[in-house]
Design an enzyme around this catalytic site. Structure first.
Site, mmCIF file in Angstrom:
data_model
loop_
_atom_site.group_PDB
_atom_site.id
_atom_site.type_symbol
_atom_site.label_atom_id
_atom_site.label_comp_id
_atom_site.label_asym_id
_atom_site.label_seq_id
_atom_site.Cartn_x
_atom_site.Cartn_y
_atom_site.Cartn_z
ATOM 1 N N LEU A 196 0.947 -1.072 0.028
ATOM 2 C CA LEU A 196 -0.020 -0.034 0.079
ATOM 3 C C LEU A 196 0.929 1.369 -0.064
ATOM 4 O O LEU A 196 2.024 0.959 0.494
ATOM 5 C CB LEU A 196 -0.932 0.082 1.211
ATOM 6 C CG LEU A 196 -2.013 -1.026 1.449
ATOM 7 C CD1 LEU A 196 -2.686 -1.111 2.570
ATOM 8 C CD2 LEU A 196 -2.791 -1.209 0.275
ATOM 9 N N ASP A 197 0.379 2.036 -0.684
ATOM 10 C CA ASP A 197 1.350 3.508 -0.716
ATOM 11 C C ASP A 197 1.385 4.055 0.905
ATOM 12 O O ASP A 197 0.674 3.734 1.690
ATOM 13 C CB ASP A 197 0.345 4.420 -1.577
ATOM 14 C CG ASP A 197 0.726 4.136 -2.966
ATOM 15 O OD1 ASP A 197 1.220 3.499 -3.491
ATOM 16 O OD2 ASP A 197 -0.291 4.793 -3.713
#
Length: 207
Positions: free
Chosen positions: A183-184
């Site tokens: 995930l960012d």
């Protein structure tokens, strides 16, 4: 396998003689397996080629033998073969495509996993689920997943290495968590992380 042996194997094709490293060290197969701690594939294992296994590729045969409590990925086994850590009838074999024949004995020497890099850091984590093979966490905003330029420390990987400690079984020969998706930095949500080689292989196929 030394460089001359690799060059010889590359130029002579896939014949059985080209797959075998010259001047091997003979091994006594009479003793029992000397494996590492339960749940790991670490140590020395010896297998006998049954009639139904004749003609199988070496890496496929070993993957089947290690399925279960001592599970280790086929990719890891291929790397061990390339490193000269797999022997057939006392001779080191350097090709994963080596075809088994007769009632051969296959010995695999899996070294202990090396220490993880980067180093572990004790950072806050919200763990939703954890067992011997995988971990599910709720990633907070602002947490980078992998160390990279500008983020050498303070990442999820650093935190997981510290959190899991000795429970990491050595994915690909290194004590590290298996990140199968990401995930960012500023994105929150659940992440699934592998703690063992077999879990990493299965989760990678799923994702």
């Amino acid at each position: 396998m030394n460089s001359k042996a690799k060059q010889r194997a590359a130029t002579t094709g896939s014949s059985r003689l080209a797959d075998v490293v010259p001047e091997p060290e003979l091994v006594d197969f009479s003793g029992p397996d000397e494996r590492g701690p339960p749940g790991s594939a670490e140590g020395t294992s010896v297998f006998t080629v049954a009639p139904d296994d004749r003609g199988k590729r070496l890496d496929r045969f070993l993957a089947e033998q290690f399925a279960g409590s001592h599970a280790v990925s086929r990719t890891r086994l291929q790397a061990l073969i390339g490193e000269g850590l797999v022997q057939v009838d006392g001779r080191a074999v350097g090709s994963s495509s080596f075809k088994l024949d007769r009632a051969e004995r296959v010995m695999v020497d899996i070294p202990p996993p090396v220490a993880a890099e980067p180093l572990g850091e004790h950072l806050p984590l919200t763990i939703v689920f954890e067992d011997d093979h995988l971990l599910v966490l709720d990633k907070q905003a602002g947490l980078v997943v992998h160390p990279a330029s500008g983020h050498a420390t303070g990442t999820l990987v650093n935190a997981l290495i510290a959190h899991c400690g000795q429970s990491l079984s050595g994915i690909g020969g290194v004590k590290r968590p298996g990140i199968v998706h990401r995930l960012d930095k500023d994105t929150t949500g659940l992440m699934v992380v592998a703690k063992s080689d077999v879990a990493h292989s299965g989760l990678s196929e799923i994702f």
